[in-house]
Scaffold this motif. Structure first.
Motif, PDB file in Angstrom:
ATOM      1  N   ILE A 265      -2.574   1.113   7.360  1.00  0.00           N
ATOM      2  CA  ILE A 265      -1.406   0.400   6.835  1.00  0.00           C
ATOM      3  C   ILE A 265      -0.501  -0.093   7.962  1.00  0.00           C
ATOM      4  CG2 ILE A 265       0.692   0.629   5.453  1.00  0.00           C
ATOM      5  CD1 ILE A 265      -0.836   2.679   3.729  1.00  0.00           C
TER       6      ILE A 265
ATOM      7  N   GLY B 120      -8.187   1.059   5.164  1.00  0.00           N
ATOM      8  CA  GLY B 120      -7.219   2.113   4.870  1.00  0.00           C
ATOM      9  C   GLY B 120      -6.018   2.162   5.787  1.00  0.00           C
TER      10      GLY B 120
ATOM     11  N   VAL C   1      -3.691   4.923   3.976  1.00  0.00           N
ATOM     12  CA  VAL C   1      -3.740   5.100   2.526  1.00  0.00           C
ATOM     13  C   VAL C   1      -4.060   6.559   2.205  1.00  0.00           C
ATOM     14  CG1 VAL C   1      -4.980   4.484   0.413  1.00  0.00           C
ATOM     15  CG2 VAL C   1      -4.312   2.688   2.044  1.00  0.00           C
ATOM     16  N   SER C   2      -4.993   7.148   2.959  1.00  0.00           N
ATOM     17  CA  SER C   2      -5.355   8.550   2.737  1.00  0.00           C
ATOM     18  C   SER C   2      -5.916   9.151   4.020  1.00  0.00           C
ATOM     19  CB  SER C   2      -6.405   8.664   1.630  1.00  0.00           C
ATOM     20  OG  SER C   2      -7.639   8.129   2.065  1.00  0.00           O
TER      21      SER C   2
ATOM     22  N   ASP D  12      -9.478   8.029   4.418  1.00  0.00           N
ATOM     23  CA  ASP D  12      -9.633   6.701   5.031  1.00  0.00           C
ATOM     24  C   ASP D  12      -9.581   6.806   6.551  1.00  0.00           C
ATOM     25  OD1 ASP D  12     -10.023   4.904   2.870  1.00  0.00           O
ATOM     26  OD2 ASP D  12      -7.888   4.961   2.416  1.00  0.00           O
TER      27      ASP D  12
ATOM     28  N   GLU E 296       0.836  -1.193   0.000  1.00  0.00           N
ATOM     29  CA  GLU E 296       0.000   0.000   0.000  1.00  0.00           C
ATOM     30  C   GLU E 296       0.875   1.249   0.000  1.00  0.00           C
ATOM     31  OE1 GLU E 296      -2.086  -3.097   2.626  1.00  0.00           O
ATOM     32  OE2 GLU E 296      -0.111  -2.207   2.598  1.00  0.00           O
ATOM     33  N   GLU E 297       0.445   2.240  -0.760  1.00  0.00           N
ATOM     34  CA  GLU E 297       1.146   3.516  -0.780  1.00  0.00           C
ATOM     35  C   GLU E 297       0.609   4.387   0.347  1.00  0.00           C
ATOM     36  OE1 GLU E 297       1.830   7.344  -3.670  1.00  0.00           O
ATOM     37  OE2 GLU E 297       1.469   5.384  -4.577  1.00  0.00           O
TER      38      GLU E 297
END
Length: 135
Positions: A71, A69, A91-92, A95, A31-32
């Motif tokens: 990580i 979301g 992730v954001s 999220d 995951e970024e």
């Protein structure tokens, strides 16, 4: 959503000036990271800080509906034992906001384990801050 940069005392996920990494989990995939959330709590002492972090890991392990979301999480205890910072990768920011709005007072479901985390003796919530991930 424009996020502020991380404060200078945050060197990386595992290094915060004046803090020692106690426990961490993830990342488990590719995951970024789009957002770093710094969750800060005050604690009476180092024993309380460690016990509270351990209770968070118990709640995470028993979480019936983990938010997709999230990580990673890295829990650091300040050198005097009176503060904990969770360096959490998401992730954001959206999220993280979704996960917080779905819980009763944080990212977890309404379980006994999360209730214990949220009402832990000797711990007080200080701040939740969303930041840009390091470049």
């Amino acid at each position: 959503m424009t996020l502020p940069v991380l404060p200078p005392f945050v060197r990386s996920r595992t290094e915060l000036d004046g803090y020692t990494l106690y426990r961490s989990a993830g990342p488990s995939g590719d995951e970024e990271v789009g957002c770093v959330v710094l969750v800060t709590v005050g604690t009476e002492d180092e024993a309380t800080a460690r016990a509270w972090i351990d209770s968070v890991f118990a709640a995470l392990a028993s979480e019936p509906n983990p938010h997709p979301g999230g990580i990673s999480a890295a829990f650091h205890i300040r050198d005097d034992g009176k503060r904990v910072i969770n360096y959490a990768e998401w992730v954001s920011a959206e999220d993280h906001l979704d996960a917080v709005s779905a819980g009763s007072n944080g990212v977890g479901s309404r379980t006994a384990d999360w209730h214990r985390v949220q009402n832990f003796p000797g711990v007080r919530h200080v701040a939740v801050e969303r930041h840009q991930p390091p470049a």
